[in-house]
Design an enzyme around this catalytic site. Structure first.
Site, PDB file in Angstrom:
ATOM      1  N   GLU A 388       0.826  -1.222   0.000  1.00 50.50           N
ATOM      2  CA  GLU A 388       0.000   0.000   0.000  1.00 50.50           C
ATOM      3  C   GLU A 388       0.858   1.269   0.000  1.00 50.50           C
ATOM      4  O   GLU A 388       0.497   2.274  -0.609  1.00 50.50           O
ATOM      5  CB  GLU A 388      -0.975   0.003   1.188  1.00 50.50           C
ATOM      6  N   HIS A 391       1.781   2.053  -3.552  1.00 50.84           N
ATOM      7  CA  HIS A 391       0.720   2.840  -4.208  1.00 50.84           C
ATOM      8  C   HIS A 391       0.782   4.304  -3.753  1.00 50.84           C
ATOM      9  O   HIS A 391       0.692   5.228  -4.557  1.00 50.84           O
ATOM     10  CB  HIS A 391      -0.669   2.311  -3.812  1.00 50.84           C
TER      11      HIS A 391
END
Length: 596
Positions: A388, A391
């Site tokens: 994550e 990202h």
């Protein structure tokens, strides 16, 4: 901590700080009112977009309005995700969705109006220096023009839109609501009802009889409905062919790739390169057979654990330190942004009552990204954290280096940065590991990602390509045809070293992705691109890092294929797949060494 804490019981340093987006509810309300007011001004531009000055002003208003909508929408939904049972934010989320739809409708005249301009007028707009900021938008509109129909034809296609959802909706109802599976015996000999969710758990059982019973029960159930599901899947293929012909594309595959401007070779190269490396997959299956100590390897043995679960207790604080150490190869600048994210409340760390499950990275342009986690102190959660944050940093660099309009990267690129972080974490942990049990556990974890993300998704992609080509040539797609194509692919991909059980021929009937056609190949290309980047970064150092950061900063400022190519990963050639396969081969070699 056995009970799930309330939101208020979570320490502030483990909660994200949405005040960075809106100070409070009244700030949100104020921006909502401004957006509503601005929307009224959109109509004034209708019929005037042939004038460059009017077009520029219209685009500016569109950007301003879209950014407000994005901020309102993201904040309302992230507040809602903190505690989904909280009615105030349920309502706010609904309110933001409605506004988003209204805005979409209000702005929907722009593209058709620009496309109604003559080719000369549109070319003049593209070359107009006053519109330089919108050059890519206009070029993209011109590229789409060949496939946009007349006003009345477009209206007709829009009306068909609802009917075209039917195959997917029918399959979803069958698959999720109506299909009932029998009971199977679990490891304790108790009868348990088989469900979609429990299926993989059964396949991961150490008890082979449990695995086999679940496998046979699953495909036996689908087999009883094979005529209905084959008709549904075939209807979906027919729908794709209808749209591709109505919009004048050479094939359904090329229509689906057109949006991201991806050449057909990217798809076919992937399949070709994987075919070339199928002996590696077959070698991995031999190794699996040896590790499971079975005479014959069956399809229901593919998810069985190869080594005993290696318990790794990793606290959140340790996970952050390990992630940071593993990302050192990306250089000081990357690490300082990562640290900024760790220190300044980008992340919502722990589970609380009512919190949305899973994990994601999200945010709005102009404010730092946010990450939602439900952290448990284990290996999976550490990989989720680095994934994550991959990202989040991609968004951070894109937003910081691109205008609002060009900052958003495509789905084709979206998984590259997150998967690269995972590859670097895995490399770091394998190099650091001294315990052969731990090492074997990590190697099997990683090798299985190659099997499921690269090989299996490519096999799915090849199945989709074959059934569409068959239908485009006017041939049938009976349940027998679908099952034969699917069975033969399994035989090809898994090789002669294992038993390709007859039941697997029905697996096509349970894959929901086949109703979002030609999508799954992006998992395999994204994983390969990331693996290729990680290999270059670890081998070359600084020059490769420089190229990679250039990729992160590019956002959506060019077509995905070009952005990757500039950074040293050419997805229109087989090379990134070759590089990924060499990493896979080294994993197999290390596993073979450990099993000697």
């Amino acid at each position: 901590m056995n009970h799930v804490p309330k939101r208020s019981e979570i320490a502030p340093e483990y909660r994200w700080k949405l005040e960075d987006l809106f100070a409070d509810q009244s700030a949100w309300d104020k921006e909502y009112a401004q957006a509503k007011e601005q929307m009224k001004g959109v109509e004034a531009f209708q019929g005037k977009l042939g004038d460059p000055a009017q077009l520029k002003a219209c685009f500016q208003l569109e950007d301003d309005l879209s950014l407000k909508i994005e901020r309102l929408y993201v904040y309302a939904n992230m507040k809602h995700h903190e505690d989904t049972a909280e009615p105030v934010f349920q309502a706010l989320s609904e309110k933001s969705k409605k506004l988003s739809v209204e805005t979409g409708e209000a702005l929907s005249f722009i593209t058709p109006e620009v496309l109604s301009l003559s080719d000369e007028a549109l070319s003049a707009m593209i070359e107009n220096l006053d519109l330089a900021k919108y050059k890519q938008t206009l070029e993209e509109m011109r590229r789409q023009k060949a496939h946009v129909l007349s006003k009345s034809e477009e209206a007709l296609l829009a009306q068909v839109g609802n009917i075209s959802q039917a195959p997917s909706t029918i399959f979803s109802m069958l698959n999720n609501a109506d299909l009932k599976f029998p009971k199977v015996k679990d490891e304790n000999g108790e009868e348990v009802e088989l469900t979609q969710g429990r299926y993989i758990q059964f396949l991961e059982s150490k008890n082979r009889e449990v695995r086999e019973a679940a496998f046979k029960a699953m495909y036996d159930t689908y087999g009883k409905l094979k005529n209905t599901i084959a008709t549904t899947l075939s209807a979906n293929v027919t729908k794709n062919i209808f749209y591709s012909r109505a919009r004048k594309y050479p094939s359904a595959l090329e229509m689906s790739l057109y949006g991201d401007n991806i050449p057909k070779e990217v798809y076919t190269n992937l399949i070709g390169a994987i075919h070339k490396h199928l002996p590696l997959m077959h070698r991995y299956m031999e190794l699996r057979k040896k590790l499971l100590k079975v005479d014959e390897l069956h399809m229901y043995d593919l998810f069985a654990p190869l080594v005993d679960e290696f318990k790794m207790d990793i606290t959140y604080e340790q996970a952050k330190e390990t992630v940071k150490a593993s990302l050192k190869p990306l250089g000081e600048d990357y690490l300082s942004v990562l640290q900024d994210g760790f220190d300044n409340s980008w992340i919502d760390v722990y589970e609380n009552e009512g919190k949305r499950n899973g994990a994601y990275s999200w945010g709005a342009y102009g404010t730092h990204p946010y990450v939602l986690l439900n952290h448990k102190d284990n290996l999976n959660s550490m990989f989720t954290l680095t994934h994550e944050m991959g990202h989040a940093l991609h968004s951070y660099y894109s937003d910081g280096n691109q205008d609002y309009r060009d900052a958003q990267y495509t789905i084709f690129l979206a998984e590259v940065a997150s998967t690269l972080n995972e590859a670097l974490l895995m490399d770091y942990m394998l190099k650091k590991s001294t315990d052969p049990k731990e090492k074997m556990y990590l190697l099997t974890y990683y090798a299985d990602q190659f099997r499921t993300t690269v090989f299996r998704q490519t096999m799915f992609a090849e199945f989709e390509k074959l059934i569409h080509e068959r239908a485009e040539e006017g041939e049938s797609l009976t349940p027998q045809d679908l099952s034969k194509i699917y069975y033969d692919l399994n035989k090809l991909y898994y090789g002669d070293g294992m038993v390709i059980d007859k039941d697997i021929e029905m697996e096509w009937a349970r894959i929901p992705h086949f109703y979002t056609s030609f999508y799954v190949f992006k998992y395999a290309t994204g994983f390969s691109a990331a693996t290729s980047f990680s290999k270059q970064i670890l081998e070359e150092g600084a020059p490769a890092v420089e190229r990679y950061l250039g990729f992160l900063k590019s956002g959506g400022s060019d077509y995905s294929i070009n952005i990757l190519k500039k950074a040293g990963v050419d997805m229109s050639s087989p090379e990134p797949i070759e590089e990924a396969m060499s990493v896979f081969e080294s994993l197999i070699e290390q596993m073979e060494q450990l099993t000697k």
